[in-house]
Design a protein around this motif. Sequence first.
Motif, PDB file in Angstrom:
ATOM      1  N   PHE A  23       0.795  -1.158   0.035  1.00 14.48           N
ATOM      2  CA  PHE A  23       0.089  -0.098  -0.231  1.00 14.48           C
ATOM      3  C   PHE A  23       0.844   1.111   0.144  1.00 14.48           C
ATOM      4  O   PHE A  23       1.677   1.286   0.853  1.00 14.48           O
ATOM      5  CB  PHE A  23      -0.800   0.076   1.197  1.00 14.48           C
ATOM      6  N   CYS A  24       0.674   1.960  -0.978  1.00 14.30           N
ATOM      7  CA  CYS A  24       1.217   3.448  -1.002  1.00 14.30           C
ATOM      8  C   CYS A  24       0.603   4.254  -0.153  1.00 14.30           C
ATOM      9  O   CYS A  24      -0.688   4.502  -0.217  1.00 14.30           O
ATOM     10  CB  CYS A  24       1.250   4.005  -2.434  1.00 14.30           C
ATOM     11  N   ASN A  25       1.248   4.814   1.032  1.00 18.60           N
ATOM     12  CA  ASN A  25       0.502   5.649   2.034  1.00 18.60           C
ATOM     13  C   ASN A  25       0.667   6.928   1.653  1.00 18.60           C
ATOM     14  O   ASN A  25       0.642   7.750   2.661  1.00 18.60           O
ATOM     15  CB  ASN A  25       1.167   5.126   3.346  1.00 18.60           C
ATOM     16  N   CYS A  26       0.495   7.310   0.499  1.00 19.02           N
ATOM     17  CA  CYS A  26       0.563   8.844   0.420  1.00 19.02           C
ATOM     18  C   CYS A  26      -0.799   9.421   0.452  1.00 19.02           C
ATOM     19  O   CYS A  26      -1.780   8.561   0.676  1.00 19.02           O
ATOM     20  CB  CYS A  26       0.953   9.191  -1.180  1.00 19.02           C
ATOM     21  N   GLU A  27      -1.008  10.726   0.703  1.00 18.66           N
ATOM     22  CA  GLU A  27      -2.287  11.486   1.277  1.00 18.66           C
ATOM     23  C   GLU A  27      -3.394  10.951   0.273  1.00 18.66           C
ATOM     24  O   GLU A  27      -4.346  10.667   0.611  1.00 18.66           O
ATOM     25  CB  GLU A  27      -2.165  12.816   1.157  1.00 18.66           C
ATOM     26  N   LYS A  28      -3.170  10.997  -0.960  1.00 24.22           N
ATOM     27  CA  LYS A  28      -4.269  10.715  -2.287  1.00 24.22           C
ATOM     28  C   LYS A  28      -4.580   9.383  -2.005  1.00 24.22           C
ATOM     29  O   LYS A  28      -5.968   8.978  -2.125  1.00 24.22           O
ATOM     30  CB  LYS A  28      -3.580  10.945  -3.534  1.00 24.22           C
ATOM     31  N   CYS A  29      -3.775   8.315  -1.782  1.00 25.15           N
ATOM     32  CA  CYS A  29      -4.204   6.890  -1.728  1.00 25.15           C
ATOM     33  C   CYS A  29      -5.166   6.803  -0.486  1.00 25.15           C
ATOM     34  O   CYS A  29      -5.989   6.044  -0.294  1.00 25.15           O
ATOM     35  CB  CYS A  29      -2.953   6.044  -1.561  1.00 25.15           C
ATOM     36  N   ARG A  30      -4.215   7.463   0.500  1.00 21.62           N
ATOM     37  CA  ARG A  30      -5.215   7.524   1.997  1.00 21.62           C
ATOM     38  C   ARG A  30      -6.577   7.873   1.930  1.00 21.62           C
ATOM     39  O   ARG A  30      -7.530   7.231   2.182  1.00 21.62           O
ATOM     40  CB  ARG A  30      -4.481   8.220   2.712  1.00 21.62           C
ATOM     41  N   ARG A  84      -4.656   5.812  -8.282  1.00 22.05           N
ATOM     42  CA  ARG A  84      -5.112   6.989  -9.232  1.00 22.05           C
ATOM     43  C   ARG A  84      -4.037   8.296  -9.175  1.00 22.05           C
ATOM     44  O   ARG A  84      -4.252   9.145  -9.975  1.00 22.05           O
ATOM     45  CB  ARG A  84      -6.494   7.626  -8.655  1.00 22.05           C
ATOM     46  N   HIS A  85      -3.165   8.247  -8.183  1.00 21.75           N
ATOM     47  CA  HIS A  85      -2.039   9.262  -8.376  1.00 21.75           C
ATOM     48  C   HIS A  85      -1.210   9.125  -9.508  1.00 21.75           C
ATOM     49  O   HIS A  85      -0.511  10.109  -9.958  1.00 21.75           O
ATOM     50  CB  HIS A  85      -1.574   9.268  -7.062  1.00 21.75           C
ATOM     51  N   SER A  86      -0.917   7.767  -9.694  1.00 18.48           N
ATOM     52  CA  SER A  86       0.571   7.499 -10.737  1.00 18.48           C
ATOM     53  C   SER A  86       0.428   8.333 -11.903  1.00 18.48           C
ATOM     54  O   SER A  86       1.741   8.726 -12.382  1.00 18.48           O
ATOM     55  CB  SER A  86       0.525   5.965 -10.721  1.00 18.48           C
TER      56      SER A  86
END
Length: 91
Positions: A23-30, A84-86
């Motif tokens: 899991f990518c724990n960036c703000e957007k994924c969160r 969705r951030h990629s």
Amino acid sequence: MKNFAEDVIIEVFEEIKGTNPNFCNCEKCRRDVIALALTKIRGRYACSPEGEIFARVEQSDRQVRADALFAVMEAMDTVIKRPRHSEEERS
Ligand SMILES: [Zn+2]
């Protein structure tokens, strides 16, 4: 009352996010996971007017937490497969 489901989702998410190394724990994924999980858990209780079910239960209610856990895990899975951030951030 409106934020009760969100509180439970966030709490559960904070508990389990570290358990999945993918899991990518960036703000957007969160935020995506929380929004998705909320949609799922609301769908689960769609037959009741929104909020009523949550108003009746304690935050520690096991069934609600179990549902929240399931919703968060599903949402994390969805976001891991389709972050969705990629596209935005890597272009
Ligand atoms: Zn991310």
